[in-house]
Enzyme design. Structure first.
Site, mmCIF file in Angstrom:
data_model
loop_
_atom_site.group_PDB
_atom_site.id
_atom_site.type_symbol
_atom_site.label_atom_id
_atom_site.label_comp_id
_atom_site.label_asym_id
_atom_site.label_seq_id
_atom_site.Cartn_x
_atom_site.Cartn_y
_atom_site.Cartn_z
ATOM 1 N N GLU A 56 0.747 -1.211 -0.015
ATOM 2 C CA GLU A 56 -0.037 0.002 0.092
ATOM 3 C C GLU A 56 0.812 1.238 -0.060
ATOM 4 O O GLU A 56 1.266 1.887 0.913
ATOM 5 C CB GLU A 56 -0.992 0.049 0.994
ATOM 6 C CG GLU A 56 -2.084 1.001 1.156
ATOM 7 C CD GLU A 56 -1.880 2.380 1.284
ATOM 8 O OE1 GLU A 56 -1.209 3.137 0.619
ATOM 9 O OE2 GLU A 56 -2.585 2.821 2.223
ATOM 10 N N GLU B 139 4.392 7.825 -4.941
ATOM 11 C CA GLU B 139 5.414 6.892 -3.782
ATOM 12 C C GLU B 139 6.337 6.373 -4.262
ATOM 13 O O GLU B 139 7.017 5.527 -3.915
ATOM 14 C CB GLU B 139 4.627 6.597 -2.549
ATOM 15 C CG GLU B 139 3.699 7.491 -1.810
ATOM 16 C CD GLU B 139 3.055 7.039 -0.589
ATOM 17 O OE1 GLU B 139 3.424 5.798 -0.354
ATOM 18 O OE2 GLU B 139 2.194 7.724 -0.002
#
Length: 714
Positions: A145, A154
Site C-alpha cells: 500500500e 510514492e
C-alpha cells in the site's frame, strides 16, 4: 542522515529549513501523521484483508505442500503482514525504512502473536536482496500500500520493477493486482481561480483594475496536482463536461517492462527511467469551458476484479463506492488547464496522457485547441507565479470582492491627500498596485521572498506603475531608512498573508512594530485591527484521525494506542491543526464568539493581552472541536474574514467558510455530548492569553466534562 523540516519564520514571513535534533521525538510525528486515518479506513482495511486472504488461499490450494512466502512493501503498522499471517502464510518479509515505524510494527506484530512468521526488515525494498534479507527465498505473493492521491507519487512503478527483477518469483501474485486511473473534464470557476491569476476590469462601483501579463498564462506549471475533497464542490461549483474516462491501467502482476518504456539513465549504471504515453478519445456531454480534469483511481485488489478499492467521488457509481468511505489520506485531485478549452456536447475531444515514475500529466485537445494540464519545468532564472503561490493563495488573489474591499479603504485614505507614501508588507500582495492606482505618490512593496519580489515587479511593469512602486530588494527584517527613500510612512498595508500560515497576523504586527520609528504621527494602518474568533463544532469525520482504535479487522492495536496516549501525556498542551475547514463537513453548535482583539494601529504590547468569558451552546450534538480564525477590520466598515462567512441554516448549524485560507482546529480531549435543556450547564468557558515576547497565544476551553489547553505558537 540529518532531517530538516520547513517552518515559516513568523517575524520575517520567510520559509526556513530547521535541522531536527538528534533526540527529536519521531513518535510525535507518527501520532500526527495519517496512519490513524488509514487504520480508521474500514473500506481500505476490509478490501485488503479480503484480497490477501484470497491470494494466500489460492496459493495454498494450488500448492498444498509448499510454504507461502509473502513480501510486504512499506509495512507501516504491520497490518497487511498480519493479514497474510492470519490467512496462513508461513514466511512474511515486511520492510519499513522509517525506524520508529518499524519499531512500532514489531510491537503490533508481537502483541498479535505473529512474530515467529513475520520478519521486519529496516530497509527500502529497493535496497533488499532475496539472499541477504529473505533467507534466500523469493516471494510468491507481494502486498503493498504505497499509493498516494496521484497513485504513483510514492514510486510504486520503480518499486515493482525492482521487486520483479530481484525479490519475486516469476508467477507471483500481487495485492492489489492492478490500478486504473480515471479523469473527468469539468467546468468550475472556483477551480479556475485556483490555477491562474486573473485580470480585473473596472466597474461602475469600483475603478480597481489589474492587468496580468499574457505570459503569466503561458508560463509552465509545476508538476503537482491540487489535492482536495472534490465532493465538497459538487454540484454547486462543478459542471461535468464528459463521462469518466479510463486514462491509465497499471497491471502489477505483469512485468513493468512490458507495459511502458524502461531505459537506462545515461551515466548512471543503477538508475532506470520509466515512462508511458497514450491518447484517449471522448465526447462532451455538456456545452461548457474545461478548466481542468478531475482525477481519481481504483485498485483491482484481485486478478478477477471482484474486489475494488476506489477513491472516486460520491457521484461515481462503482462496485466499491456503494457505501462511501470518507478518508483524508487519499483524496481526489485536479489537473488544471492553464488555458480554458471549449467543449461542445456530442463533439469529440482527445486527451494525451503521459507519465514517468512519479508523475502523470495530460493534454486536452478539443476542436484544434490544446491545453496542457502539466507541462515542462519552469525556465531557469525565471519564476512561475504558480510555483511561488499555492492554489489557495491564487484563489484569494482572484477574490474580486475582497480585493475591492481593500481598494475602497486604501483609496479613501489616499483621496484625502494624494501626497502620501505607502508601504505594503506581504507575500505576493496586490496592495501596492491598489495604492498606486488610487493615486499614492510613492509605494514601497516589501515582500517576504525573492520569488514574490520578482513576480510583483513584473505585475508593476505590466500595469505601467514603475514610477510609483518600488519593490524593495530587502526582506522584512532588513529594512532601513534608505529603503523607504527617507520618507515617513503615511499608510501601512498588509492582508496579512505570509506563506499561508494562520499565524501571519503576528508577522504583520511584528513588522508594523519594527517600522514604528519610520511612521508618520497619524499614519493609517490597514487592517486597523483583527479579532480572533471561535465556534464550537460537531465534525462528521476527521475528529477520528487522532483517536485510539480498539482493533482493526480483528487485530489488536494496543501498541499504537499506547503511542498516542504516551505522546498526549508528554505534550503539555494540545495542538492546533490547520486545515481548509470548508472541505470537512461540520456543523456549528454555538454562535461565533470573540476571543481576543489585536490592535494593529499600535505596536506590539509590552504586556500580555488577556481575555476570558463564556458562551452558551445553541444546538444539541457531539462537540468534537473548537475552530479558530481571524477577521480583519480594514476599517470600521469593511471586514475581511479568514474563516466563518455565515451560518446559512440556523436550525442545523450549516456553515459557509472562507476557501482561500486555512483555519485552526482545536480537538477536545474527549467528545462532549451537548443536550440543550433547561437543566443542563451548556456553557463553554474560555481563557486566552497572548504573550508578545514569546509570540504565542494560550487558549483554554472548558466544557462540562472536557477541557483543552492549547499553545498557538509561531
Amino acid at each position: 542522515m540529518s532531517n530538516f523540516i520547513g517552518r515559516i519564520n513568523q517575524q520575517t514571513g520567510q520559509l526556513e529549513w530547521v535541522k531536527q535534533q538528534e533526540d527529536h521525538d519521531y513518535y510525535v510525528e507518527i501520532s500526527r501523521s495519517l496512519y490513524g486515518d488509514m487504520l480508521h479506513d474500514k473500506d481500505r482495511n476490509v478490501k485488503y484483508d479480503q484480497a490477501i486472504t484470497k491470494a494466500v488461499n489460492n496459493f495454498q490450494t494450488a500448492n498444498p505442500s509448499v510454504s507461502c512466502n509473502v513480501l510486504d512493501i512499506g509495512t507501516g503498522t504491520g497490518l497487511l503482514a498480519l493479514m497474510a499471517a492470519r490467512a496462513g502464510a508461513k514466511n512474511i518479509y515486511a520492510c519499513e525504512t522509517f525506524q520508529p515505524m518499524a519499531n512500532l510494527a514489531q510491537k503490533v506484530i508481537t502483541e498479535n502473536c505473529h512474530q515467529d512468521c513475520i520478519k521486519i526488515i529496516h530497509k527500502r525494498s529497493t535496497s533488499m536482496t532475496s539472499d541477504d534479507d529473505m533467507d534466500g527465498y523469493k516471494a510468491d505473493i507481494v502486498v503493498m500500500e504505497i499509493f498516494d492521491t496521484e497513485l504513483i507519487g510514492e514510486g510504486v512503478l520503480g518499486t515493482m520493477l525492482h521487486a520483479q527483477q530481484n525479490l519475486l518469483k516469476p508467477n507471483y501474485t500481487c495485492v492489489p493486482a492492478a490500478a486504473k486511473v480515471y479523469v473527468q473534464a469539468c467546468q468550475s470557476n472556483f477551480l479556475q481561480s485556483c490555477c491562474n491569476l486573473n485580470s480585473i476590469k473596472r466597474t461602475e462601483s469600483s475603478d480597481w483594475e489589474l492587468v496580468v501579463p499574457e505570459h503569466f498564462r503561458s508560463d509552465s506549471h509545476l508538476s503537482s496536482a491540487f489535492y482536495m475533497h472534490i465532493d465538497r464542490l459538487y454540484p454547486k461549483d462543478i459542471k461535468l463536461l464528459t463521462q469518466p474516462i479510463e486514462a491509465l491501467t497499471f497491471d502489477f502482476c505483469s512485468p513493468i517492462k512490458s507495459q511502458m518504456n524502461v531505459r537506462q539513465i545515461d551515466g548512471k549504471d543503477n538508475e532506470l527511467a520509466i515512462s508511458g504515453h497514450r491518447t484517449l478519445n471522448a465526447k462532451g456531454i455538456e456545452n461548457g469551458t474545461c478548466h481542468g480534469l478531475l482525477f481519481w483511481w481504483v485498485l483491482m485488489m484481485d486478478s478477477k476484479g471482484d474486489i475494488e478499492l476506489s477513491t472516486a467521488p460520491k457521484w461515481i457509481d462503482t462496485k466499491s463506492n456503494q457505501s462511501f468511505q470518507w478518508r483524508d489520506h487519499w483524496m481526489q485531485a485536479v489537473y488544471f488547464c492553464p488555458q480554458p478549452i471549449s467543449i461542445s456536447k456530442g463533439e469529440p475531444l482527445s486527451i494525451d496522457v503521459s507519465h514517468d515514475e512519479y508523475n502523470i500529466w495530460f493534454n486536452v485537445n478539443s476542436n484544434g485547441a490544446i491545453a496542457d494540464a502539466f507541462t515542462t519545468p519552469i525556465s531557469v532564472g525565471r519564476y512561475s507565479y504558480q510555483g511561488c503561490w499555492d492554489k489557495m493563495r491564487l484563489s484569494g488573489l482572484n477574490d474580486i470582492e475582497k480585493q475591492r474591499q481593500y481598494h475602497k479603504v486604501i483609496k479613501k485614505y489616499i483621496s484625502n491627500n494624494s501626497d502620501v507614501h505607502c508601504v505594503s508588507i506581504g507575500d505576493g500582495s496586490l496592495l501596492p498596485l491598489m495604492a498606486a492606482t488610487a493615486g499614492a505618490r510613492k509605494v514601497i512593496a516589501i515582500e517576504s521572498s525573492r520569488k514574490s519580489r520578482d513576480i510583483i515587479r513584473e505585475l508593476v511593469r505590466a500595469n505601467g506603475l514603475n514610477k510609483q512602486i518600488m519593490v524593495s530588494p530587502r526582506n522584512l527584517a532588513d529594512i532601513r531608512s534608505e529603503d523607504l527613500l527617507g520618507n515617513t510612512i503615511d499608510i501601512l498595508m498588509g492582508e496579512p498573508y505570509f506563506g499561508g500560515s494562520i499565524f501571519s497576523w503576528y508577522t504583520y504586527w511584528y513588522a508594523r512594530t519594527s517600522l514604528e520609528k519610520y511612521m508618520a504621527s497619524k499614519a493609517a494602518v490597514v487592517p486597523a485591527y483583527a479579532i480572533i474568533h471561535a465556534v464550537a463544532v460537531e465534525l462528521d469525520h476527521n475528529w477520528l484521525l487522532r483517536t485510539t482504535i480498539p482493533d482493526v479487522e480483528g487485530f489488536k492495536m494496543t501498541s499504537y494506542n499506547d503511542l498516542l496516549d504516551d505522546v498526549k501525556s508528554r505534550l503539555a498542551n494540545h495542538e492546533i491543526e490547520t486545515v481548509p475547514i470548508w472541505e470537512y463537513p461540520s456543523r456549528a453548535l454555538t454562535d461565533k464568539f470573540d476571543l481576543l482583539r489585536l490592535d494593529f494601529s499600535k505596536p506590539l504590547p509590552t504586556n500580555n493581552l488577556v481575555n476570558s468569558g463564556k458562551l452558551q451552546f445553541k444546538r444539541s450534538g457531539i462537540c468534537h472541536a473548537i475552530i479558530i480564525w481571524l477577521d480583519y477590520f480594514i476599517d470600521e466598515d469593511e471586514v475581511v474574514s479568514s474563516g466563518l462567512q455565515q451560518i446559512s441554516d440556523e436550525n442545523q448549524g450549516t456553515m459557509e467558510w472562507c476557501r482561500d485560507r486555512k483555519q485552526g482546529i482545536i480537538a477536545l480531549s474527549q467528545p462532549e455530548n451537548i443536550k440543550i435543556t433547561a437543566d443542563d450547564d451548556n456553557d463553554v468557558y474560555y481563557d486566552v492569553v497572548f504573550d508578545p515576547d514569546q509570540a504565542s497565544v494560550r487558549f483554554q476551553f472548558k466544557l462540562k466534562h472536557a477541557k483543552v489547553v492549547v499553545n498557538w505558537e509561531s
